[in-house]
Design an enzyme around this catalytic site. Sequence first.
Site, PDB file in Angstrom:
ATOM      1  N   ARG A 270     -56.537  21.798  20.953  1.00  6.69           N
ATOM      2  CA  ARG A 270     -57.704  20.949  20.667  1.00  6.69           C
ATOM      3  C   ARG A 270     -57.272  19.959  19.594  1.00  6.69           C
ATOM      4  O   ARG A 270     -57.030  20.349  18.461  1.00  6.69           O
ATOM      5  CB  ARG A 270     -58.863  21.840  20.210  1.00  6.69           C
ATOM      6  CG  ARG A 270     -59.833  21.169  19.282  1.00  6.69           C
ATOM      7  CD  ARG A 270     -61.125  21.900  19.136  1.00  6.69           C
ATOM      8  NE  ARG A 270     -61.063  23.179  18.431  1.00  6.69           N
ATOM      9  CZ  ARG A 270     -60.917  23.332  17.116  1.00  6.69           C
ATOM     10  NH1 ARG A 270     -60.751  22.298  16.344  1.00  6.69           N
ATOM     11  NH2 ARG A 270     -60.925  24.534  16.574  1.00  6.69           N
ATOM     12  N   HIS A 274     -63.627  21.250  16.249  1.00 10.07           N
ATOM     13  CA  HIS A 274     -64.272  22.177  17.193  1.00 10.07           C
ATOM     14  C   HIS A 274     -65.557  21.562  17.740  1.00 10.07           C
ATOM     15  O   HIS A 274     -65.803  21.545  18.941  1.00 10.07           O
ATOM     16  CB  HIS A 274     -64.574  23.496  16.492  1.00 10.07           C
ATOM     17  CG  HIS A 274     -65.479  24.388  17.274  1.00 10.07           C
ATOM     18  ND1 HIS A 274     -65.073  25.044  18.413  1.00 10.07           N
ATOM     19  CD2 HIS A 274     -66.781  24.725  17.099  1.00 10.07           C
ATOM     20  CE1 HIS A 274     -66.086  25.750  18.901  1.00 10.07           C
ATOM     21  NE2 HIS A 274     -67.130  25.575  18.122  1.00 10.07           N
ATOM     22  N   TYR A 283     -59.059  24.374   7.625  1.00  9.40           N
ATOM     23  CA  TYR A 283     -58.346  25.578   8.051  1.00  9.40           C
ATOM     24  C   TYR A 283     -57.014  25.332   8.747  1.00  9.40           C
ATOM     25  O   TYR A 283     -56.277  26.265   9.008  1.00  9.40           O
ATOM     26  CB  TYR A 283     -59.238  26.447   8.948  1.00  9.40           C
ATOM     27  CG  TYR A 283     -59.848  25.701  10.129  1.00  9.40           C
ATOM     28  CD1 TYR A 283     -59.137  25.508  11.297  1.00  9.40           C
ATOM     29  CD2 TYR A 283     -61.148  25.204  10.070  1.00  9.40           C
ATOM     30  CE1 TYR A 283     -59.690  24.831  12.372  1.00  9.40           C
ATOM     31  CE2 TYR A 283     -61.716  24.522  11.146  1.00  9.40           C
ATOM     32  CZ  TYR A 283     -60.984  24.347  12.284  1.00  9.40           C
ATOM     33  OH  TYR A 283     -61.539  23.671  13.341  1.00  9.40           O
TER      34      TYR A 283
HETATM   35  C1  LIG Z   1     -71.251  35.334  21.331  1.00  8.47           C
HETATM   36  C2  LIG Z   1     -70.957  34.142  20.462  1.00  8.47           C
HETATM   37  N1  LIG Z   1     -70.505  34.345  19.208  1.00  8.47           N
HETATM   38  C3  LIG Z   1     -70.277  33.294  18.400  1.00  8.47           C
HETATM   39  C4  LIG Z   1     -70.483  32.022  18.822  1.00  8.47           C
HETATM   40  C5  LIG Z   1     -70.249  30.847  17.884  1.00  8.47           C
HETATM   41  N2  LIG Z   1     -69.080  30.091  18.360  1.00  8.47           N
HETATM   42  C6  LIG Z   1     -69.218  29.000  19.120  1.00  8.47           C
HETATM   43  S1  LIG Z   1     -67.777  28.414  19.648  1.00  8.47           S
HETATM   44  C7  LIG Z   1     -66.897  29.611  18.852  1.00  8.47           C
HETATM   45  C8  LIG Z   1     -65.403  29.642  19.000  1.00  8.47           C
HETATM   46  C9  LIG Z   1     -64.995  29.733  20.446  1.00  8.47           C
HETATM   47  O1  LIG Z   1     -63.611  29.700  20.559  1.00  8.47           O
HETATM   48  P1  LIG Z   1     -62.871  29.768  21.949  1.00  8.47           P
HETATM   49  O2  LIG Z   1     -63.454  30.871  22.794  1.00  8.47           O
HETATM   50  O3  LIG Z   1     -61.426  29.817  21.692  1.00  8.47           O
HETATM   51  O4  LIG Z   1     -63.277  28.422  22.675  1.00  8.47           O
HETATM   52  P2  LIG Z   1     -63.023  26.919  22.208  1.00  8.47           P
HETATM   53  O5  LIG Z   1     -64.269  26.488  21.481  1.00  8.47           O
HETATM   54  O6  LIG Z   1     -61.816  26.885  21.357  1.00  8.47           O
HETATM   55  O7  LIG Z   1     -62.860  26.128  23.463  1.00  8.47           O
HETATM   56  C10 LIG Z   1     -67.770  30.449  18.157  1.00  8.47           C
HETATM   57  C11 LIG Z   1     -67.349  31.570  17.311  1.00  8.47           C
HETATM   58  C12 LIG Z   1     -70.957  31.850  20.143  1.00  8.47           C
HETATM   59  N3  LIG Z   1     -71.188  30.629  20.653  1.00  8.47           N
HETATM   60  N4  LIG Z   1     -71.174  32.918  20.932  1.00  8.47           N
END
Ligand SMILES: Cc1ncc(C[n+]2csc(CCOP(=O)(O)OP(=O)(O)O)c2C)c(N)n1
Lengths: 378, 330
Positions: A270, A274, A283
């Site tokens: 990415r 985020h 970070y």
């Molecule tokens: C069950 C849940 N816990 C926490 C969150 C908050 N949250 C949103 S995105 C994220 C990180 C997701 O990372 P990843 O699965 O690697 O996907 P990326 O965003 O990097 O594409 C978090 C912790 C959420 N949306 N759903």
Amino acid sequence: MSSLPDPLASIDHDRPDSDVYRVLDRDGSVLPSASVPDLTDDELRSMYEDVRLARRFDERMISLQRQGRISTYAPMTGQEGAQVASGYALDGDDWVFPTYREHALKYVHGMDLTALLLPLRGHRDGYAIPDDVNVLPEYIPIATQLPQAMGFAWGKELQGETDTVAMCHFGDGATSEGDFHEGMNFAGVFDAPVVFVCNNNQWAISVPRERQTASETIAQKADAYGIDGVRVDGTDPLAVYQVAREAVLKAKCPSADELRPSLLEVVLYRFGAHTTADDPSQYRDEEEAERWRRWDPVNRLERFLYETGRLDSETQSAIEDRVEEQLSAAIEEAEAAEADVSELAEHLREEPPERLEAQLAELESIRERYGEEAFRHS
Amino acid sequence: MSSAVTTQELTLVEGVRDALAVEMGRDERVMVLGEDVGENGGVFRATEGLYEEFGEERVVDTPLAESGIVGSAIGLAMSGMRPVAEMQFSGFSYPAFDQLVSHASRIRYRSKGQYTCPLVVRMPYGAGIHAPEHHSESKEAFFAHEPGLDVVIPSTPADAKGLLSSAIRDPDPVIVMEPKRIYRSFRGPVPDGEYTVPIGEANVRREGADVSVFTWGAMCEPALGAAEELAGDVEVEVVDLRSLSPLDVETVTESVKKTGRAVVVHEAPMSGGFGGELAATIQEEALFYLEAPIERVTGLDTHVPLHALEDFYLPNAARIVDAVESTMRV
Ligand SMILES: Cc1ncc(C[n+]2csc(CCOP(=O)(O)OP(=O)(O)O)c2C)c(N)n1
């Protein structure tokens, strides 16, 4: 943990131990060991146009968010090549289970641009699944879509639609949730025609991939469920297309000794934040992002098309013009959308609950007596 | 507050952070775990600086797995640690719901007191910040319904610090729901150093003789606004419950006995919401003091909409004024 390989090193083709499938070199030339997937010149050009559109979409959305014209937005820069290519691997009847970041994937599988914008403007309209477009609304709770995609694919098959695949995208963080394991396990046990696509962009907000799992790769997790796992260079659209297409075809028509489901680990990065509410400088090292930017998927595909005579500057500038026009028109259309309070009760159940209707009537009477201003909270 | 106490003007989320820092300094067993709580300082900055101050063993970025976070925190608590787990948003606490209601709430009960679960789970909740889907829920009733779990909700920076500190010192599991809409919307005086607010005590935020408004969290603001608007004609008493479980039945009852009228305000949907529990309690304890039916002003019986309609979902001062006036007409 430090014994785990550097993901960037593992996508570096110079390294003999790289297990990441790729077609294009970093400069867009075709690797000697690889061949260009079976796509026509027009298809390749249109893939490039969609990737360009995705990049511009991102730039425009980030700027609209800064102007307060849309709410929080999840950028996809760096990931758009893989999104578009995995979408190209699908047939029209296949289904997509996207996250909040898969804007380009949704678009290439048939959602119009305005529909992508409407939820960002606070309207539910953009979540509706048009009759002829097989795209589920974005999944925001992490990993919840995996068991559902599996069940959907399974259900279609049980009803005799043996030619329909569900493709389910998620991030590296999602692989930590119980739903990831449950979805993968069910898919293997019930041999469902589902393609799991893990966009391993190295970060789950501020938490690096090494904090999600101690396993060396995400693809290898497939072994535990008895299904195929493949690692592919996510900054190489042609490689992603190839691997995803094979997985889709296998899901539809496996040979005797094959199970239908696959897990694809799409190795990428990415490039930006985020979401627009996130500040990556808190970070991670900007230097790391810089190193990955050398593998820009848009540039690589563009270079490939130029080098092989499939693109020239005239065609490219026509593409740029179309992209700008399309985006401006969609933004204008989405900004014209208006919401009506009655929508609050719509589609909650087949029959709106009486109590909710009464609540809305009361709201209306308050609005008449106190005016719209009384409802402004922020 | 005694004059010896020095205070600082903090926001609500800074009150949370202050409680964590003070309690971690006071008790080495206290640790913080969750998604993005470490180097990033939490997506709302509630844990900002703790990682630098207390190190990665006490401020732990976990894998993205709520059931894993709460399940392991339960284990940590049973082993003698004092874990404070963060759910990034309350709307993502459901994978952990099983751990909370099947286990955290009944460890003491099942083990006949041999094991306890001194666990704190913090979660930002509530609407009004134009967030995406699933980021605006107000499901306090889910947790308050579970015997064995305490549920507290601050509405001021001082309470944010005091209630969280009490929760950390509590020998049983406590859910701390933090109204994110008012995380940074105002500042208030917060006592320096160790500071606790007892769990189970409501706070009368404004005294009045005519009607009692019972509320909590971000809804205290429109309730106080409505009271201000009505002042002169109707004297509204605004009671911030602060703790839904255990409920301060005495303060609630005393207030109703004084005013004879009650309005309950919460942003969760009406049906099955905590307002129903409160209305039933008032009837049991003070029916013959009531001069009018109890009114409820709540969120709608639907999902929190995307932001184009969010303002219509949330209770506001006008709706509260209207409810107060209608109880006064009886
Ligand atoms: C069950 C849940 N816990 C926490 C969150 C908050 N949250 C949103 S995105 C994220 C990180 C997701 O990372 P990843 O699965 O690697 O996907 P990326 O965003 O990097 O594409 C978090 C912790 C959420 N949306 N759903």
